[in-house]
Each structure stands twice: as C-alpha cells, then as structure tokens.
Design a protein around this motif. Structure first.
Motif, short mmCIF file in Angstrom:
data_model
loop_
_atom_site.label_atom_id
_atom_site.label_comp_id
_atom_site.label_asym_id
_atom_site.label_seq_id
_atom_site.Cartn_x
_atom_site.Cartn_y
_atom_site.Cartn_z
N UNK A 111 0.83 -1.21 0.00
CA UNK A 111 0.00 0.00 0.00
C UNK A 111 0.87 1.26 0.00
N UNK A 112 1.94 1.24 0.78
CA UNK A 112 2.87 2.38 0.76
C UNK A 112 3.52 2.50 -0.63
N UNK A 113 3.79 1.34 -1.22
CA UNK A 113 4.39 1.31 -2.56
C UNK A 113 3.44 1.94 -3.58
N UNK A 114 2.16 1.59 -3.48
CA UNK A 114 1.18 2.18 -4.40
C UNK A 114 1.15 3.70 -4.23
N UNK A 115 1.29 4.17 -2.99
CA UNK A 115 1.33 5.63 -2.80
C UNK A 115 2.58 6.23 -3.42
N UNK A 118 2.13 6.30 -7.05
CA UNK A 118 1.14 7.33 -7.36
C UNK A 118 1.74 8.73 -7.35
N UNK A 119 2.67 8.93 -6.42
CA UNK A 119 3.34 10.23 -6.31
C UNK A 119 4.14 10.51 -7.60
N UNK A 120 4.86 9.50 -8.06
CA UNK A 120 5.64 9.65 -9.29
C UNK A 120 4.71 9.86 -10.49
N UNK A 137 13.67 2.02 -13.40
CA UNK A 137 14.29 3.07 -12.58
C UNK A 137 13.25 3.71 -11.66
N UNK A 138 12.13 4.10 -12.22
CA UNK A 138 11.10 4.73 -11.37
C UNK A 138 10.61 3.76 -10.30
N UNK A 179 10.70 4.23 -6.29
CA UNK A 179 9.45 4.10 -5.53
C UNK A 179 9.58 3.06 -4.41
N UNK A 180 10.35 1.99 -4.65
CA UNK A 180 10.58 0.99 -3.60
C UNK A 180 11.27 1.66 -2.40
N UNK A 181 12.32 2.41 -2.69
CA UNK A 181 13.06 3.07 -1.60
C UNK A 181 12.15 4.06 -0.87
#
Lengths: 287, 287
Positions: free
Chosen positions: A250-254, A257-259, B195-196, B200-202
């Motif tokens: 869920x944090x990953x989806x956020x 989403x930010x990117x 890359x993105x 996003x993982x980090x």
C-alpha cells in the motif's frame, strides 16, 4: 574438541550446504550429517564434501546431534519439527535459517520437546540462487545474522540464545537480536516486499510486451534479479508475512502514485524531488 | 589513417569519458576534444588521458570536428544543438547517446545545418554511476547500441546511418536499428520504468521506516541500485517519455494488485503462479 560433536542439517540447499562447508572448514562441527527429500541431491552433496554423512529419514539425522539446523523452505518447518520431535537429543540446540519469524518462531518454540532449545535465526545471506551446487564456505562472512528469541518467562532459554549467537559469530557473521515481530516488520520492508516488487516489474513488462525484455541492460538485470528466486519459497514467505506485506504494498502504491502525479502534471522539480528523496535514503547503504 | 580525424565529445561524464578512452585506445579518432560545463572536471579528464584537449566553448569544441557526440544529460541537447549549430563543419557526423529518442530525435534532426548529419543513438551502457572517474575504455564492448534513424524522405541520411552503425561496431557494440518511437516504447519498459520502480521501492521503505534500510541484504541492494542514479537526469528522461511511462506504471499497478489479491485471499497456488510467470520471463535473459 569441536564446538559441536554432530551437526544435523535438514535441507542441503544453498544455505544448508554453505553451513555444512563452513562448519567443516572452520572445524566447528566434528561431523555434519545432512538430510533432504531428494536422495540424488543428498548423494551429490556428500560426494562434493559439503556434508560427511547422509540420512534419508529426518529423525535418524537428528538422533544424537547436539546441533540441528532447519534449512528447508519455511513452509515445511512445522511438519519437520513434528517428524523429528521424538528423536531430538536432550540438550540439543535447534536453529533455523528461515526468512520469516513471527508466529512461526512461536510455533516451533512450542513444538520442541523438554530439554531441547530452539533459537529462531535468520542469516541475511543467499539470494536468488538455490541449490547445493552454489554453496560456499564463506557465505556467512560479514553478513548479518538476526536472532529473534521468543520473549516471556516461557520463552527462549538465555543460555541457548547465547550459544546461537556464538554459533553465527564463529561463522563470521555479525549478530543482531530483535523480537520475531520486529524481524518480520523489518524484513517485509527490506526483503520480502522488494522481492514481490521485482516479480511485479517483470509481470508488468510481460503484460505490455514480453519481447522487450531482450533489450534490457544491466539496470533491468539488477532491479529484477531477485525475480529469479523460487516462486514456491517466496509464496510461502510472503503468505507468512502477509499483513506486513500488504502494508508495504500500500505504501508502494502511494509512492508510485506520487511519481505518476508528477509525470502527469509534467512537474520537473516535483519529480526530481521525489527521486532525490529516494536516492538520499538509498545512498546511506552504499553501492 | 584514423576513422575520424577530430572527435568532439560534449559532456565528459561516464559515457562521454568512456567514449574518449575507447576512441583513443582503439585508434578510432586521431584527436579527441572534450567540452563540458565544469572546467575543473574537464581538466581532470584531460590529465587522466580521457581526452586530448579541452574547449570551454562548445562551438570551439565542434569546430573542425568530423565526429561530434552529444553526451550531456538529454535535457540539454536542444540548447546545445543551437549553441554549436553555426560552428559545425560541413560533412560532420553528429551522434548522441541519450536514453530518450522520439520527439527529441526529430527535433535534433531538424536543428542540424545543411550538410551536417545527425544519427540518434543509445548505447545500453553505463548505469547508476556517473562521472568521468568511472569511465572505462571497454564500456561499450558487448553491449547493445540502438540507432533510431528519423524516417521519411527528409529523414536520416542512409550514408550517415551506415557510418554511425560502423562507429558502434568499432567500439565493440552490437547494433540494433529501430524507429525512435519503438525505442522509447521499449526502453520505457526495460529501463525507464524499472528506474522509477526502484526509486518508488526506496520511498515506500522511507515512508514506513527509513531505519529498516540498515538491515538490507544483497537482494535489496540489487533491486534498488538504480535508485542511486541522478535524479535530475532521470527526471528529464522520465518526462520526455511520460506517455509510455504512465502506461507502464498503470500495468505495474495491476501486477502489484494481482499479488495483493493473492496475499489478501491467502491463495498459495495463485500467488506461486504469479511469481512463476515473472520468473519464467526473467529467466530468458539469464542471471
């Protein structure tokens, strides 16, 4: 006199095989006996000098052993504990090398017979490879070994914990102690979740154009290397740690989403800021 | 007689510096002149033997050069093309090494003066490192070099294209030809999107517990290594290829959603199937 007279390694794959080599190379165990489901692989490990003897029954393998190490996939631990329970020698130290602790550690703790001490462990070694052919005596040198004693008055015996910590130090690892729950929260973040992310990256490429993968360079190879890991093993690990993992995803989806937001709005400063935040954190652990 | 009398490298970082070393090591260019914005770094490249001469004005760098290579970040190419336009020698071959083609290739093509031929190129080399200190003469050996000629009667000159392909072969690369649009679609998938994803993982780890990163093992290091790449460069690349990238991120959200589904429903077979699908595709390109 060796640190241990007879070590039984249950599961002689990359980790179990490397333990066998390391125990022998460092003179930690006088004898190393291996058990595994595949007799052919066991015989190969024996002839490669990874173990000194083989047993085709796990109970026979642990009989008389003062050190027993569970090194099979985590999903098999409980059944394995049941099948060796009656054969474990009083005073034996039982360790595991599983990537999930939490409830599993508590269950294994409860499954030990009186006089046998279990200490939950997780050496941060190995990787996408598997199989004894990849085993190395130095696999544990310089890596972290997490020990996660079960807490409470009925929890892990302090003497057994000290001995388990000494064991990993003898192998060249740096030992860290934390609770099983803390372990699972942390390793969801830095191991289990990145594995699932890598599988998901490859599947996204597969959905759009599987043929594109032939054009991949080193960056793609690195980013998705752990997607070469065993689906069966990682399915087990992931389901055993699913609550933490769903939170990570869920944090990953956020964060995705930010990117996407900055891509869609075409905001160079915003996008650079998000990427720079990731780089700053990633830089703290080096290349 | 060298393949080229005077090569001008605009931007002497990892790629530009490696081109300088390779052109000299293989005797491809009689003289290599470098230009960059940072005089200190240029002087360092000169003293390290990466280039033979430096120029502080890009127009002076390209004057008299029969080969000109744009090796600055892609966001600077158009401005750089304008600033060197009047100084480009008739008959000069202009290449770039940018990670995005598409509209940028068409714009650069249109920005060339009469008699000067531009061939859009993308060697699949380099990585998260940057800077001339990391430059290596063998960086292009065995890698793919993509050439993306602008199509149509007013498009890339066939003779210049052949010469550009020969150039990359001289450096040891394997040349593939495709349209600029095909390039951007494919490299969105196998480079820009991963890359993105790594960034996003980090950031997901950072949102939940930045301190956990200290417990990371090799899998995490691999998976997120490209998040060490320059945020400014990758912001530029990402925005130039945003339409393809948004499509990749949407597919990625679906593939994450699929995994989340099987985690939430606790379906071992379903989850193993999804992971196995990813591994099968990833295996096609080796370790």
């Amino acid at each position: 006199v060796s640190w241990c007279a007879r070590a039984a390694i249950l599961g002689v794959g990359l980790i179990g095989g490397s333990l066998g080599l390391a125990l022998k190379a460092r003179g930690i165990a006088a004898q190393v006996v291996g058990w595994g489901r595949d007799e052919g692989k066991l015989r190969h490990a024996l002839s490669a000098g990874v173990i000194d003897a083989i047993e085709l029954d796990p109970g026979e393998a642990v009989r008389g052993a003062d050190l027993v190490i569970f090194a099979t996939p985590v999903g098999s631990f409980l059944q394995l504990a049941k099948s060796v329970r009656a054969s474990l020698a009083p005073g034996a130290l039982v360790l595991d090398v599983g990537s999930v602790k939490g409830a599993l550690a508590a269950s294994l703790h409860g499954a030990m017979p009186p006089g046998v001490n279990y200490v939950p462990c997780h050496p941060i070694a190995g990787g996408e490879s598997s199989g004894c052919a990849e085993a190395r005596a130095d696999l544990f040198e310089g890596v972290l070994a997490i020990v996660t004693p079960v807490e409470g008055t009925e929890g892990t015996d302090p003497g057994a914990l000290a001995r388990a910590m000494e064991f990993w130090e003898l192998l060249g690892a740096t030992v860290r102690r934390m609770s099983p729950e803390e372990h699972d929260r942390i390793y969801a973040l830095v191991s289990h979740f990145p594995h699932l992310a890598a599988y998901a990256i490859v599947n996204a490429v597969g959905e759009i154009d599987p043929g594109a993968i032939g054009y991949a360079g080193r960056g793609f190879m690195d980013t998705t290397r752990v997607a070469l890991s065993s689906p069966d093993l990682w399915q087990e690990i992931s389901l055993m740690n699913r609550e933490n993992l769903v939170r990570c995803l869920e944090a990953f989806e956020r964060s995705i989403g930010e990117i996407k937001h900055y891509l869609s709005t075409g905001d160079p400063e915003g996008l650079a800021r998000v990427l720079a935040r990731a780089r700053a954190l990633r830089e703290t652990i080096g290349h």
